[in-house]
Design a protein around this motif. Structure first.
Motif, PDB file in Angstrom:
ATOM      1  N   ARG A  99       0.702  -1.188   0.034  1.00  0.00           N
ATOM      2  CA  ARG A  99       0.152  -0.135  -0.021  1.00  0.00           C
ATOM      3  C   ARG A  99       0.921   1.176  -0.173  1.00  0.00           C
ATOM      4  O   ARG A  99       0.687   2.104  -0.798  1.00  0.00           O
ATOM      5  N   PHE A 100       2.067   1.303   0.932  1.00  0.00           N
ATOM      6  CA  PHE A 100       2.738   2.544   1.007  1.00  0.00           C
ATOM      7  C   PHE A 100       4.213   2.458   0.533  1.00  0.00           C
ATOM      8  O   PHE A 100       4.591   3.450   0.169  1.00  0.00           O
ATOM      9  N   ALA A 101       4.502   1.104  -0.027  1.00  0.00           N
ATOM     10  CA  ALA A 101       5.642   1.067  -0.885  1.00  0.00           C
ATOM     11  C   ALA A 101       5.206   0.433  -2.102  1.00  0.00           C
ATOM     12  O   ALA A 101       5.511  -0.726  -2.290  1.00  0.00           O
ATOM     13  N   ASP A 146       0.168   9.227   2.654  1.00  0.00           N
ATOM     14  CA  ASP A 146       1.300   9.331   1.794  1.00  0.00           C
ATOM     15  C   ASP A 146       2.137   8.187   1.674  1.00  0.00           C
ATOM     16  O   ASP A 146       2.436   7.466   2.788  1.00  0.00           O
ATOM     17  N   GLY A 147       2.509   7.547   0.511  1.00  0.00           N
ATOM     18  CA  GLY A 147       3.524   6.536   0.192  1.00  0.00           C
ATOM     19  C   GLY A 147       4.705   7.103  -0.230  1.00  0.00           C
ATOM     20  O   GLY A 147       5.092   8.243  -0.539  1.00  0.00           O
ATOM     21  N   ALA A 148       5.575   6.030  -1.012  1.00  0.00           N
ATOM     22  CA  ALA A 148       6.834   6.238  -1.400  1.00  0.00           C
ATOM     23  C   ALA A 148       6.645   7.068  -2.655  1.00  0.00           C
ATOM     24  O   ALA A 148       7.687   7.999  -2.716  1.00  0.00           O
ATOM     25  N   VAL A 149       5.593   7.142  -3.360  1.00  0.00           N
ATOM     26  CA  VAL A 149       5.736   8.106  -4.597  1.00  0.00           C
ATOM     27  C   VAL A 149       5.629   9.524  -4.400  1.00  0.00           C
ATOM     28  O   VAL A 149       6.345  10.345  -4.699  1.00  0.00           O
ATOM     29  N   GLU A 150       4.530   9.693  -3.464  1.00  0.00           N
ATOM     30  CA  GLU A 150       4.505  11.215  -2.839  1.00  0.00           C
ATOM     31  C   GLU A 150       5.983  11.609  -2.121  1.00  0.00           C
ATOM     32  O   GLU A 150       6.087  12.792  -2.317  1.00  0.00           O
ATOM     33  N   THR A 151       6.378  10.648  -1.373  1.00  0.00           N
ATOM     34  CA  THR A 151       7.740  11.373  -0.716  1.00  0.00           C
ATOM     35  C   THR A 151       8.736  11.629  -1.989  1.00  0.00           C
ATOM     36  O   THR A 151       9.533  12.509  -1.605  1.00  0.00           O
ATOM     37  N   LEU A 152       8.833  10.667  -2.869  1.00  0.00           N
ATOM     38  CA  LEU A 152       9.943  10.933  -3.970  1.00  0.00           C
ATOM     39  C   LEU A 152       9.591  12.291  -4.718  1.00  0.00           C
ATOM     40  O   LEU A 152      10.386  13.067  -5.124  1.00  0.00           O
ATOM     41  N   LEU A 153       8.186  12.664  -4.892  1.00  0.00           N
ATOM     42  CA  LEU A 153       7.948  13.788  -5.789  1.00  0.00           C
ATOM     43  C   LEU A 153       8.079  15.141  -4.842  1.00  0.00           C
ATOM     44  O   LEU A 153       8.444  16.206  -5.140  1.00  0.00           O
ATOM     45  N   SER A 154       7.579  14.862  -3.165  1.00  0.00           N
ATOM     46  CA  SER A 154       7.849  15.961  -2.461  1.00  0.00           C
ATOM     47  C   SER A 154       9.242  16.544  -2.215  1.00  0.00           C
ATOM     48  O   SER A 154       9.571  17.716  -1.818  1.00  0.00           O
ATOM     49  N   CYS A 159      10.190   9.614   9.254  1.00  0.00           N
ATOM     50  CA  CYS A 159      11.043   8.319   9.213  1.00  0.00           C
ATOM     51  C   CYS A 159      10.289   7.315   8.415  1.00  0.00           C
ATOM     52  O   CYS A 159      10.836   6.751   7.709  1.00  0.00           O
ATOM     53  N   ARG A 160       8.955   7.437   8.637  1.00  0.00           N
ATOM     54  CA  ARG A 160       8.270   6.112   7.964  1.00  0.00           C
ATOM     55  C   ARG A 160       8.005   6.352   6.427  1.00  0.00           C
ATOM     56  O   ARG A 160       8.298   5.685   5.544  1.00  0.00           O
ATOM     57  N   ASP A 161       8.276   7.795   5.972  1.00  0.00           N
ATOM     58  CA  ASP A 161       8.604   8.020   4.548  1.00  0.00           C
ATOM     59  C   ASP A 161       9.685   7.856   3.716  1.00  0.00           C
ATOM     60  O   ASP A 161       9.964   7.148   2.646  1.00  0.00           O
ATOM     61  N   PHE A 162      10.779   7.979   4.826  1.00  0.00           N
ATOM     62  CA  PHE A 162      12.172   7.422   4.174  1.00  0.00           C
ATOM     63  C   PHE A 162      12.144   6.195   4.104  1.00  0.00           C
ATOM     64  O   PHE A 162      12.676   5.267   3.009  1.00  0.00           O
ATOM     65  N   SER A 163      11.398   5.265   5.042  1.00  0.00           N
ATOM     66  CA  SER A 163      11.594   3.795   5.014  1.00  0.00           C
ATOM     67  C   SER A 163      10.654   3.357   3.791  1.00  0.00           C
ATOM     68  O   SER A 163      11.141   2.310   2.921  1.00  0.00           O
ATOM     69  N   HIS A 164       9.543   3.879   3.451  1.00  0.00           N
ATOM     70  CA  HIS A 164       8.818   3.530   2.215  1.00  0.00           C
ATOM     71  C   HIS A 164       9.396   3.750   1.094  1.00  0.00           C
ATOM     72  O   HIS A 164       9.378   2.799   0.245  1.00  0.00           O
ATOM     73  N   LEU A 165      10.241   4.938   0.826  1.00  0.00           N
ATOM     74  CA  LEU A 165      11.049   5.099  -0.544  1.00  0.00           C
ATOM     75  C   LEU A 165      12.127   4.304  -0.578  1.00  0.00           C
ATOM     76  O   LEU A 165      12.263   3.406  -1.385  1.00  0.00           O
TER      77      LEU A 165
END
Length: 267
Positions: A99-101, A146-154, A159-165
């Motif tokens: 879901r988030f990765a 927010d998942g990995a794609v949103e983190t990459l774009l933003s 920490c959870r966003d770093f982990s997902h990406l």
């Protein structure tokens, strides 16, 4: 190694709900654990049911009426966790998008940026370092959906966003990866911490692109595909408000040195 950890939650439960807590230290061989968990609803004791999850993780499940729920957890942890056996099922499951990765959405980008990771023991460190350089740690910059794609774009996250990406990029290039929640002595700002674990040279190794705390001091809580598996609180059937969340994690003695370029196990 001795570590003292705790968590306190004050929750307004607005209507009867089925709640799940995932904040107790995982039971692992090699660790000596002395802990207490106390739940009260408007001052009356609530007794949860413990459900055992993967990698020693535990979920405490209970039905709550409406009212003010308070949760207090404390643990003293001694020793170092022994490396766990690697399950063939995990190596398959942790290659799949979740879901988030969303590794399936990052296949083209990951291969063009990093190439194939199958059989390359240096790939996890390369991707973790890349995420650490490219993403800015900014509390409050991302939302729970927010998942990995949103983190990459933003270009920002926690920490959870770093982990997902990290996990999504590694799965995209063919490397099994998963997300772990931990108590992290030395972490600032102090909170439940999320880190990626990667299958390297036949074992699971922790990487931390945030560099917020030494990994050898981590205490595992839960392990899963992404944040949906390791959430400290899950609510089913009602509306709740978390009024207060407090987390502490201390180590007896100075914090150990961590060379974040090298893989390590969660102890």
């Amino acid at each position: 190694m001795k570590r003292d950890v705790s968590a306190y939650l004050d929750i307004a439960v607005h209507a009867p709900a089925a709640l799940q807590l995932q904040l107790a230290v995982a039971r692992q061989p090699g660790l000596e654990l002395n802990e207490s968990l106390a739940l009260t609803l408007d001052g009356s004791e609530v007794v949860p049911r413990e459900v055992t999850g993967p990698n020693g993780g535990r979920i405490h499940v209970f039905d709550s009426g409406a009212g003010n729920l308070r949760v207090r957890y404390r643990a003293t942890v001694l020793g170092a966790a022994q490396p766990e056996p690697v399950a063939a099922y995990d190596l398959a499951a942790y290659l799949r998008p979740s879901r988030f990765a969303e590794s399936d959405k990052l296949l083209g980008f990951a291969w063009s940026e990093f190439g194939c990771g199958i059989g390359d023991p240096e790939m996890p460190a390369r991707i973790s370092a890349w995420v650490g350089r490219r993403i800015r740690y900014a509390p409050g910059s991302s939302g729970p959906m927010d998942g990995a794609v949103e983190t990459l774009l933003s270009g920002t996250g926690v920490c959870r966003d770093f982990s997902h990406l990290v996990v999504a990029l590694l799965r995209a290039v063919g490397v099994p990866a998963r997300v772990t929640s931990v108590y992290a002595p030395g972490c600032f700002p102090m909170d439940f911490h999320s880190v990626p674990e990667v299958y390297v040279d036949g074992v699971w190794r922790a990487f931390d692109p945030t560099g917020l705390a030494p990994r050898s001091a981590y205490v595992r809580i839960a392990t899963g595909r992404d944040a949906s598996d390791i959430a400290f609180l899950a609510n089913h059937g009602s509306d709740i408000t978390v009024n207060c969340l407090s987390v502490t994690a201390f180590i007896d003695g100075p914090l150990p040195f961590d060379d974040f370029r090298l893989p390590t196990s969660i102890q």
